[in-house]
Design a protein around this motif. Structure first.
Motif, short mmCIF file in Angstrom:
data_model
loop_
_atom_site.label_atom_id
_atom_site.label_comp_id
_atom_site.label_asym_id
_atom_site.label_seq_id
_atom_site.Cartn_x
_atom_site.Cartn_y
_atom_site.Cartn_z
N THR A 1 -4.26 14.48 11.28
CA THR A 1 -5.53 13.93 11.75
C THR A 1 -5.39 12.42 11.86
OG1 THR A 1 -6.25 13.84 9.45
CG2 THR A 1 -7.00 15.73 10.75
N LEU B 1 -0.37 12.72 8.05
CA LEU B 1 -1.40 13.73 8.35
C LEU B 1 -1.44 14.07 9.83
CD1 LEU B 1 -4.34 12.30 6.18
CD2 LEU B 1 -2.78 14.17 5.60
N ALA C 1 -7.77 8.66 11.94
CA ALA C 1 -9.05 7.97 11.73
C ALA C 1 -9.23 6.94 12.83
CB ALA C 1 -9.06 7.30 10.36
N ASN D 1 -1.18 6.65 2.41
CA ASN D 1 -2.60 6.33 2.58
C ASN D 1 -2.82 5.88 4.03
OD1 ASN D 1 -5.24 5.66 2.27
ND2 ASN D 1 -4.91 3.96 0.85
N PRO D 2 -3.40 6.76 4.87
CA PRO D 2 -3.41 6.52 6.31
C PRO D 2 -4.25 5.32 6.75
CG PRO D 2 -4.70 8.47 5.73
CD PRO D 2 -4.03 8.02 4.48
N ARG E 1 -16.13 8.72 2.92
CA ARG E 1 -16.37 7.43 2.27
C ARG E 1 -17.76 6.95 2.68
NH1 ARG E 1 -12.31 2.51 3.48
NH2 ARG E 1 -13.32 2.49 5.53
N ARG F 1 0.84 -1.20 0.00
CA ARG F 1 0.00 0.00 0.00
C ARG F 1 0.88 1.25 0.00
NH1 ARG F 1 -5.38 0.73 3.10
NH2 ARG F 1 -5.42 2.80 4.02
N PRO G 1 -7.18 10.04 1.21
CA PRO G 1 -6.21 9.61 0.21
C PRO G 1 -6.62 8.30 -0.47
CG PRO G 1 -5.09 10.41 2.16
CD PRO G 1 -6.55 10.41 2.49
N GLY G 2 -7.17 7.38 0.31
CA GLY G 2 -7.53 6.06 -0.23
C GLY G 2 -8.62 6.12 -1.29
N GLU H 1 -16.59 -1.54 3.51
CA GLU H 1 -15.84 -0.83 4.53
C GLU H 1 -16.70 0.22 5.23
OE1 GLU H 1 -15.23 -0.92 1.31
OE2 GLU H 1 -13.27 -1.82 0.92
N ALA I 1 -5.48 -0.75 11.52
CA ALA I 1 -5.85 -1.85 10.64
C ALA I 1 -6.55 -1.36 9.38
CB ALA I 1 -6.75 -2.85 11.39
N ILE J 1 -16.79 6.79 6.56
CA ILE J 1 -15.80 7.68 7.19
C ILE J 1 -16.38 9.08 7.26
CG2 ILE J 1 -13.50 8.71 7.04
CD1 ILE J 1 -12.55 6.28 5.53
N ILE K 1 -6.66 3.20 9.69
CA ILE K 1 -7.69 3.46 10.70
C ILE K 1 -7.26 2.81 12.02
CG2 ILE K 1 -10.08 2.99 11.38
CD1 ILE K 1 -10.80 3.08 8.37
N LYS L 1 -10.98 13.84 -0.36
CA LYS L 1 -10.09 14.20 0.74
C LYS L 1 -9.39 12.96 1.33
CE LYS L 1 -9.48 16.69 4.98
NZ LYS L 1 -10.05 17.29 6.17
P1 AMP Z 1 -9.02 0.95 4.74
O1 AMP Z 1 -8.37 0.87 6.06
O2 AMP Z 1 -8.41 0.06 3.71
O3 AMP Z 1 -10.50 0.80 4.85
O4 AMP Z 1 -8.75 2.42 4.27
C1 AMP Z 1 -8.85 3.49 5.20
C2 AMP Z 1 -9.41 4.68 4.52
O5 AMP Z 1 -9.47 5.75 5.46
C3 AMP Z 1 -8.57 5.15 3.35
O6 AMP Z 1 -9.40 5.56 2.30
C4 AMP Z 1 -7.82 6.31 3.97
O7 AMP Z 1 -7.40 7.22 2.99
C5 AMP Z 1 -8.86 6.89 4.92
N1 AMP Z 1 -8.25 7.66 6.03
C6 AMP Z 1 -7.58 7.15 7.08
N2 AMP Z 1 -7.13 8.13 7.87
C7 AMP Z 1 -7.51 9.31 7.32
C8 AMP Z 1 -7.32 10.67 7.65
N3 AMP Z 1 -6.64 11.04 8.74
N4 AMP Z 1 -7.85 11.61 6.82
C9 AMP Z 1 -8.53 11.23 5.73
N5 AMP Z 1 -8.74 9.94 5.34
C10 AMP Z 1 -8.24 8.98 6.11
#
Ligand code: AMP
Ligand code: MG
Length: 349
Positions: free
Chosen positions: A119, A117, A121, A64-65, A197, A60, A231-232, A182, A143, A185, A67, A229
């Motif tokens: 911030t 970042l 999640a 791409n942050p 999301r 990855r 990244p993912g 998923e 994770a 968000i 959670i 916003k």
């Molecule tokens: P996944 O863990 O594969 O479901 O992906 C996590 C998603 O949360 C990705 O799209 C990330 O870009 C998004 N995400 C995680 N932390 C942040 C953050 N601090 N700001 C914006 N998006 C985030």
């Protein structure tokens, strides 16, 4: 590396297995575990090396942050700079559950975990195995979904094994997940709460608790300069090996169009896959038909979506035609994932 797979019976993790899994995560290793949305690939969220390993195992991009998963609200208070009222209200209503909140972080969470970042999640998953593991390990666990980057998120332990065997320490096999897409968000780090999301928890459900909530314009805008916003959400998340096209419109017209396209493709020597609802599956002529669930049961469709896409990757079809689904409620989240997988190829009939 040997990947140990531990079967979890009736949502109770065997005590030896738990000890090994806890030891792995506390030593900076990686443990995949079930949540109610999809399987997660966990590492200690406060350990920068563990986060690096997660990126490596998934392939990855490291901007791409991740959670951060928690078992207690006090853990959220521990890692953010300030707890807005909206975060308390949403946690009261939806946690544990499929909602991720973005808040301003403090120093306890390293930049390796947040993709650089300021911030972070955070989510409290609603799955007995995930909660038990979070509690026993006394870790906050970063994770992301436990798939190789670019493949559909895993909804069974077998999907995790296919992608990550040999690259992670442990897989806790708690059976198929319940929701299948998923988490929603919501970004609470700016003035207006914003959905980054879509997921099972809808805009309406959120607005009922905290008032006006907007959709990230980057999700819906036709303008390519307006980027999502999260990244993912900017990456082409997943592209099936076969070219996928969605056909939308009146049911009979959709079936007729898919049959027409299937005939044409077959005549051109292509193998065709069809993603069908239960109601229509007898109406298709030719093609390999996989049923995704009933039109009346969006939750069933969500639960099966990624498995169906993986199944078609394993078969040798050249093109896939899918029916479109309603876009209200969780249907919005389903269509968000499907449209991305189709690279926005949609035919309206
Ligand atoms: P996944 O863990 O594969 O479901 O992906 C996590 C998603 O949360 C990705 O799209 C990330 O870009 C998004 N995400 C995680 N932390 C942040 C953050 N601090 N700001 C914006 N998006 C985030
Ligand atoms: Mg993912």
């Amino acid at each position: 590396m040997m990947t140990e797979v531990y079967k979890v019976i009736n949502d109770k993790i065997d005590s030896n297995d738990m000890r090994n899994a806890v030891e792995a995560i506390r030593n900076g290793g990686l443990v995949a575990f079930p949540t109610e949305t999809v399987y997660g690939l966990g590492g200690d969220a406060t350990n920068p090396l563990a986060s690096k390993k997660i990126y490596e195992a998934k392939g990855r991009p490291s901007d791409n942050p991740l959670i951060v998963h928690i078992a207690y609200f006090s853990q959220l208070e521990d890692i953010v700079s300030e707890v807005p009222e909206a975060a308390r209200a949403l946690a009261d209503k939806f946690w544990p559950g499929p909602l991720t909140m973005i808040l301003n972080k403090n120093d306890k969470i390293p930049y390796e975990t947040t993709g650089g970042l300021d911030t972070v999640a955070i989510r409290m998953p609603n799955h007995p195995v995930a909660l038990q593991f979070l509690q026993d390990s006394m870790c906050m666990i970063a994770a992301p979904s436990a798939n190789t980057s670019g493949r559909p998120s895993p909804t069974t332990a077998a999907h995790v094994y296919d992608d990550l065997n040999g690259k992670i320490d442990v897989i806790l096999d708690g059976g198929p997940v319940g929701i299948g897409i998923e988490s929603t968000i919501i970004d609470l780090s700016e003035d207006i709460p914003t959905i980054l999301r879509p997921g099972y928890i809808t805009q309406e459900m959120l607005a009922e608790v905290i008032g006006p909530v907007r959709m990230d314009p980057g999700l819906t805008s036709e303008n390519v300069n307006v980027r999502p916003k999260a990244p993912g959400m900017r990456y082409r998340h997943y592209a099936p090996q076969a070219e996928l096209t969605i056909i939308e419109g009146d049911n009979e017209a959709v079936v007729a169009k898919i049959n027409e396209l299937t005939r044409e493709a077959s005549e051109a020597g292509q193998k065709v896959g069809i993603i069908s609802t239960q109601e229509n599956k007898e109406s298709y002529v030719g093609g390999e038909v996989i049923c995704i669930g009933s039109k009346d049961d969006e939750e069933e469709i969500a639960r099966h979506l990624y498995k169906v896409l993986r199944d078609f990757d394993d078969s040798d079809v050249d093109v896939i035609y899918s029916e479109g689904f309603q876009s209200a409620g969780i249907g919005g989240a389903i269509m968000n994932r499907l449209i991305k997988a189709a690279g926005h190829r949609i035919i309206e009939v």
